[in-house]
Design an enzyme around this catalytic site. Sequence first.
Site, PDB file in Angstrom:
ATOM      1  N   GLU A  92      20.387 -21.095  14.512  1.00 20.93           N
ATOM      2  CA  GLU A  92      20.961 -19.805  14.833  1.00 20.93           C
ATOM      3  C   GLU A  92      20.128 -18.835  15.104  1.00 20.93           C
ATOM      4  OE1 GLU A  92      24.537 -17.612  12.226  1.00 20.93           O
ATOM      5  OE2 GLU A  92      23.381 -19.251  11.521  1.00 20.93           O
ATOM      6  N   ASP A 194      10.234 -22.213  -1.741  1.00 18.72           N
ATOM      7  CA  ASP A 194       8.950 -21.463  -1.249  1.00 18.72           C
ATOM      8  C   ASP A 194       9.631 -19.937  -0.889  1.00 18.72           C
ATOM      9  OD1 ASP A 194       6.848 -20.828  -0.157  1.00 18.72           O
ATOM     10  OD2 ASP A 194       7.164 -21.838   1.923  1.00 18.72           O
TER      11      ASP A 194
HETATM   12  P1  ADP Z   1       7.256 -20.605   9.876  1.00 20.86           P
HETATM   13  O1  ADP Z   1       7.739 -21.777   9.422  1.00 20.86           O
HETATM   14  O2  ADP Z   1       6.114 -20.591  10.935  1.00 20.86           O
HETATM   15  O3  ADP Z   1       6.443 -19.763   8.551  1.00 20.86           O
HETATM   16  P2  ADP Z   1       9.373 -18.731   9.718  1.00 20.86           P
HETATM   17  O4  ADP Z   1      10.324 -19.672   9.285  1.00 20.86           O
HETATM   18  O5  ADP Z   1       8.829 -18.130   8.454  1.00 20.86           O
HETATM   19  O6  ADP Z   1       8.007 -19.290  10.397  1.00 20.86           O
HETATM   20  O7  ADP Z   1       9.686 -17.737  10.651  1.00 20.86           O
HETATM   21  C1  ADP Z   1       8.933 -16.664  11.270  1.00 20.86           C
HETATM   22  C2  ADP Z   1       9.491 -15.505  11.742  1.00 20.86           C
HETATM   23  O8  ADP Z   1      10.353 -15.617  12.365  1.00 20.86           O
HETATM   24  C3  ADP Z   1      10.358 -15.003  10.230  1.00 20.86           C
HETATM   25  O9  ADP Z   1       9.366 -14.091   9.586  1.00 20.86           O
HETATM   26  C4  ADP Z   1      11.320 -13.965  10.892  1.00 20.86           C
HETATM   27  O10 ADP Z   1      10.961 -12.676  11.225  1.00 20.86           O
HETATM   28  C5  ADP Z   1      11.467 -14.847  12.174  1.00 20.86           C
HETATM   29  N1  ADP Z   1      12.856 -15.735  12.097  1.00 20.86           N
HETATM   30  C6  ADP Z   1      12.789 -16.966  11.158  1.00 20.86           C
HETATM   31  N2  ADP Z   1      14.042 -17.388  11.448  1.00 20.86           N
HETATM   32  C7  ADP Z   1      14.784 -16.572  12.392  1.00 20.86           C
HETATM   33  C8  ADP Z   1      15.930 -16.660  12.806  1.00 20.86           C
HETATM   34  N3  ADP Z   1      17.003 -17.564  12.326  1.00 20.86           N
HETATM   35  N4  ADP Z   1      16.309 -15.683  13.693  1.00 20.86           N
HETATM   36  C9  ADP Z   1      15.711 -14.989  14.107  1.00 20.86           C
HETATM   37  N5  ADP Z   1      14.412 -14.555  13.613  1.00 20.86           N
HETATM   38  C10 ADP Z   1      14.107 -15.571  12.696  1.00 20.86           C
END
Ligand code: ADP
Length: 286
Positions: A92, A194
């Site tokens: 989502e 985490d």
């Molecule tokens: P990684 O696994 O590479 O560390 P993250 O899951 O932390 O990546 O996501 C990276 C960035 O993407 C987050 O800091 C946020 O800004 C954005 N993000 C993550 N999940 C979502 C989401 N469901 N919808 C919109 N943006 C998201």
Amino acid sequence: MWNEIAKQISQAIGQPFTVETRRSVSGGCINQGYAIADGQRTYFVKVNTASQVEMFAAEALGLKQMYETQSIRVPQPLTWGVAGNSSYIVMEWLEFGRGDHTSWEKMGQNLAAMHRYQRATKFGWDCNNTIGSTPQVNDWTENWADFFTEHRIGFQLRLAKRRGGGFPDLGTVLDAVRDRLGDWQPQPSLVHGDLWSGNAACTVQGEPVILDPATYWGDREVDLAMTELFGGFPAPFYRGYNQAWPLDAGYQERKNLYNIYHILNHFNLFGGGYGSQANRMLQKIL
Ligand code: ADP
């Protein structure tokens, strides 16, 4: 790859979906993030090499289990798999904004509610997952001290010693960790695993969200301890958490111990000054 991902999304939602627009989303440490949309719906997609598919499978399972607790908002996972040379997870899309103090208080309350979700009788999880890109072992274990000593500190310290860094003797450290935890045997809570500030955010409506988990059943204090690393969370978060479920008095002593895991992991991921930081933390418990 994008056609295959679109096909999987269509199957998951039971409606046609094609990728009309795609843009990179920065901020991730491990994967490449994208926003994809068909003009009506938007999804968040993370992509890595095909060999990382298990990491995304575990992330999807973690998000699903956290979602099912109905306590704190997490992005709902849609589908994951391999497309061409890549692996991916689709979830989502959430529009993030700036949370105010009410949002952060709610973050604390909702996290406490997730921690109250206690459905396991042992520590561990259904499968291994990753913390950053480091493997995280979740073998079911009855005793918390055994679990944390062996599968958290033991695993990371073995890796760290292979990288050098002048760490103390493994057996001596593990004895000290076990000793510090003694007979502390909390109820296993579903933990994020985490929870640093990069993995907590608020939607534009101010609803608190946690993302990118390394989920398992463990001591709830591991999440609280990690929130105090790498910049910390705003004060209302702690107020909210403590109102909902006050922390045990021994938390302050265990906090350093629990955070050694993350600093060792940072040394294993990024090297540099994290080695001496981990060493200082280890010296404190010896
Ligand atoms: P990684 O696994 O590479 O560390 P993250 O899951 O932390 O990546 O996501 C990276 C960035 O993407 C987050 O800091 C946020 O800004 C954005 N993000 C993550 N999940 C979502 C989401 N469901 N919808 C919109 N943006 C998201």
